[in-house]
Scaffold this active site. Structure first.
Site, mmCIF file in Angstrom:
data_model
loop_
_atom_site.group_PDB
_atom_site.id
_atom_site.type_symbol
_atom_site.label_atom_id
_atom_site.label_comp_id
_atom_site.label_asym_id
_atom_site.label_seq_id
_atom_site.Cartn_x
_atom_site.Cartn_y
_atom_site.Cartn_z
ATOM 1 C CE LYS A 1 -3.696 -2.703 1.963
ATOM 2 N NZ LYS A 1 -4.940 -2.758 2.694
ATOM 3 C CG HIS B 1 -6.857 -2.771 -3.118
ATOM 4 N ND1 HIS B 1 -7.428 -2.070 -2.084
ATOM 5 C CD2 HIS B 1 -6.221 -3.821 -2.546
ATOM 6 C CE1 HIS B 1 -7.145 -2.665 -0.945
ATOM 7 N NE2 HIS B 1 -6.415 -3.741 -1.191
ATOM 8 C CD GLU C 1 -7.764 -7.668 -0.845
ATOM 9 O OE1 GLU C 1 -6.939 -7.939 0.028
ATOM 10 O OE2 GLU C 1 -7.789 -6.576 -1.427
ATOM 11 N N GLY D 1 -1.895 -7.500 3.399
ATOM 12 C CA GLY D 1 -1.563 -6.091 3.586
ATOM 13 C C GLY D 1 -0.655 -5.906 4.780
ATOM 14 N N GLY D 2 -1.230 -5.471 5.883
ATOM 15 C CA GLY D 2 -0.482 -5.129 7.102
ATOM 16 C C GLY D 2 0.601 -6.122 7.489
#
Ligand code: 13P
Length: 250
Positions: free
Chosen positions: A13, A99, A168, A232-233
């Site tokens: 990101k 996304h 997602e 992601g994170g």
């Protein structure tokens, strides 16, 4: 998991500073081990780090992708934008499109369809994100929404096998909330059926994304039809990311 290649796609990101790159060393080493040959590790950093990542990726068995592109192709008077041609020139081979964090700021199915076509022209491999919002889920519109996103996003595209669909659910991104395994299984099955029937994909690949971490991976990997994960994170932390890969492939 399926018996095919298992994707671990790191979506960084809007996070990029030089010291973050040093966090790749252990992942590079892991990717070279025979045991992890089956793992398709793909890093998707911001545009500013693409070339550096491509250089580093050559030391191991990892791939690099962009997180988006502009919908016009080639070069031209489009201030602030980056085309698929420019991405290809960095050496990156993948691209994330659709996304939800781009959809919420203006990308609609029509724009995403143009971006997909431009990516196909440059022979980039596409990670095409779809998923329902919390409101849509509550209104029981999930199947309708994801079918619509696929049908319009892939309009006039047939037999392009280099597309991975990332399911997602928007409400699961960065929240720690997650569907049950059987719910993910059902959505993936539904998506694969559309891809086979309507778009003539031989072997559709569908991955799951949304709050995947090193704690819930042991449970998620039990889903029989999932081809991998979009992370992601947890992908910003090298050890956590490695933990996810190791726990999946034992
Ligand atoms: P998190 O893993 O941080 O929930 O993000 C998921 C995601 O949006 C990956 O594209």
């Amino acid at each position: 998991m399926t018996n095919n290649k298992i994707y671990f796609i790191a979506n960084w990101k809007m996070n990029a500073y030089s010291s973050l790159i040093n966090r790749l060393n252990k992942v590079i080493n892991l990717s070279k081990k025979k045991k992890f040959k089956k793992a398709g590790i793909i890093y998707c950093p911001p545009f500013t780090l693409l070339e550096q990542f491509v250089k580093i990726s050559k030391r191991g068995n990892i791939d690099v992708g962009a997180q988006d592109c502009f919908y016009e192709s080639g070069f031209g008077p489009y201030t602030g934008n980056v085309s698929t041609k420019m991405i290809k020139l960095t050496g990156a081979r993948y691209i994330i499109l659709g996304h939800s964090e781009k959809r919420t700021i203006g990308d609609n199915n029509n724009i995403i369809n143009k971006k997909i076509k431009s990516s196909i022209n440059e022979k980039l491999k596409i990670i095409f994100c779809i998923g329902e919002s919390y409101k849509e889920k509550k209104q029981k519109k999930t199947y309708q929404v994801i079918k619509n996103q696929i049908i319009h996003g892939l309009k006039n595209i047939k037999k392009y096998n280099d597309i991975i669909i990332a399911y997602e659910p928007v409400w699961s991104i960065g929240t720690g909330l997650m569907p049950k395994n059987y719910e993910i299984f059902q959505k993936i099955d539904f998506i694969k059926t559309i891809l086979r029937k309507k778009f003539k994909f031989n072997t559709p690949k569908v991955i799951y994304g949304g709050s995947v971490n090193s704690k819930n991976i042991n449970n998620l990997k039990k889903i029989k039809n999932v081809d991998g994960f979009l992370i992601g994170g947890a992908s910003l932390n090298q050890n956590k990311f490695i933990d996810i890969v190791k726990k999946t492939i034992i």
